[in-house]
Design an enzyme around this catalytic site. Structure first.
Site, short mmCIF file in Angstrom:
data_model
loop_
_atom_site.label_atom_id
_atom_site.label_comp_id
_atom_site.label_asym_id
_atom_site.label_seq_id
_atom_site.Cartn_x
_atom_site.Cartn_y
_atom_site.Cartn_z
N ARG A 178 0.87 -1.17 0.00
CA ARG A 178 0.00 0.00 0.00
C ARG A 178 0.91 1.23 0.00
NH1 ARG A 178 -2.09 -3.44 4.17
NH2 ARG A 178 -4.15 -4.28 3.63
N LYS B 110 -2.00 -2.27 7.95
CA LYS B 110 -3.17 -1.72 8.63
C LYS B 110 -3.26 -2.26 10.05
CE LYS B 110 -6.39 -0.65 4.90
NZ LYS B 110 -7.69 -0.97 4.30
N HIS C 40 -2.05 2.07 -5.90
CA HIS C 40 -2.80 0.83 -5.62
C HIS C 40 -2.92 -0.04 -6.88
CE1 HIS C 40 -4.48 -0.45 -1.84
NE2 HIS C 40 -5.42 -1.11 -2.46
N ARG D 209 -0.26 -2.49 -6.80
CA ARG D 209 -0.58 -3.55 -5.82
C ARG D 209 -1.54 -4.56 -6.46
NH1 ARG D 209 -1.18 -4.69 -0.18
NH2 ARG D 209 -3.32 -5.00 0.52
N HIS E 154 -4.11 -9.04 3.77
CA HIS E 154 -5.56 -9.03 3.88
C HIS E 154 -5.99 -9.85 5.09
CE1 HIS E 154 -6.27 -8.21 -0.69
NE2 HIS E 154 -6.08 -7.11 -0.01
N TYR F 12 -9.16 -11.33 -6.99
CA TYR F 12 -8.15 -11.58 -8.02
C TYR F 12 -8.41 -12.87 -8.78
CZ TYR F 12 -6.04 -7.70 -5.65
OH TYR F 12 -5.84 -6.46 -5.11
#
Length: 297
Positions: free
Chosen positions: A147, A171, A243, A246, A269, A278
């Site tokens: 990110r 995150k 992004h 990414r 994630h 994806y």
């Protein structure tokens, strides 16, 4: 309980208990601010809001013209807010517990092909002082699937280039180890060992990998602007951002047959369902291949 003190307490909870970044806390605060605006038109306080009021709030948010994805994010913030009030014993019942979220349209993210990635790299002017740094930025974003905030906060002490890994702070302040490829390692070493060493570094920024010419860490905005400029110079017509690299990293891995759990781990994630987008992209890619090359298509 007034709205101002409830929101302030919620912000402290997100920072101290949940370990969220300033950007995430700001996003949650904006969502609760919308609830406050709605509630004050109905003379409602945080503890007097009922499920029926929250359903009216959903209608109100919808009438603002927000996209379903934005509405779902607002509702997620509202649910977290009431969970906090319940934990702190500021309310006895959670009115948001049975609140249904609007169904989100799952849009496939924009990605770049590998030739597009090479085009981005080819338009970087390596004769300029910032050239090697900018090349390293693109290589790391694409090689590690970071990110933009993870890139700007990347530290020298978290680079393990001898074993081809970088430690990333993601995150919720969660750390993860991500493999890094040979091209990105080479670009990083050139930037760090040949260019960065000549920059007068500001106090407190000594451990940051990516610096501007004044010796401060790069801003997220700068990285967005850089990629936009490179895309224009490379003749890429898609609207792209950090992004996008990414997304491209993950898509190319899945297309190459990578295990979805491994991709989830590398992207950081929490849920595998986030990574599953994806596999949808992969199906779209397969359909394109068949459409382009199968003689009976």
């Amino acid at each position: 309980m007034d709205w101002r003190s409830a929101i302030k307490g919620f912000q402290a909870y997100l920072k101290l208990e949940k370990g969220l970044s300033e950007n995430s806390i700001e996003a949650y605060s904006r969502d609760i601010e919308k609830l406050r605006q709605f509630a004050e038109t109905e003379n409602l306080k945080p503890e007097t809001i009922a499920l029926s009021n929250l359903r009216q709030f959903i209608t109100w948010v919808n009438e603002l013209g927000m996209l379903p994805s934005s509405q779902a994010r607002v509702l997620s913030g509202v649910k977290s807010f009431y969970k906090y009030l319940l934990i702190e014993d500021l309310i006895k019942n959670d009115p948001a517990e049975l609140l249904e979220s609007p169904k989100k349209q799952r849009k496939l993210p924009v990605t770049l092909s590998y030739p597009d990635i090479e085009k981005l790299l080819s338009v970087i002017d390596l004769s300029k002082p910032e050239g090697p740094r900018n090349k390293a930025i693109i290589e790391v974003l694409y090689s590690c699937g970071l990110r933009v905030s993870e890139l700007t906060e990347l530290k020298l002490s978290n680079l393990y280039l001898d074993i081809e890994f970088v430690k990333v702070l993601g995150k919720g302040s969660k750390e993860r180890l991500v493999p890094i490829g040979g091209e990105a390692i080479t670009a990083l070493k050139i930037w760090i060992e040949q260019v960065r060493v000549h920059i007068p570094i500001k106090k407190g920024e000594e451990d940051m990998v990516f610096l501007n010419r004044r010796g401060s860490r790069l801003s997220r905005v700068y990285v967005f602007m850089l990629i936009k400029q490179l895309a224009e110079a490379a003749g890429i017509k898609k609207i792209i951002s950090p992004h996008t690299l990414r997304h491209s990293f993950a898509t190319h891995l899945v297309e190459g047959g990578a295990d979805l759990r491994a991709v989830q781990e590398m992207l950081g994630h929490e849920s595998i369902t986030t990574t599953e987008i994806y596999t949808h992209l992969d199906r779209e890619y397969l359909k394109e291949v068949i459409g382009s090359y199968h003689p009976r298509s």
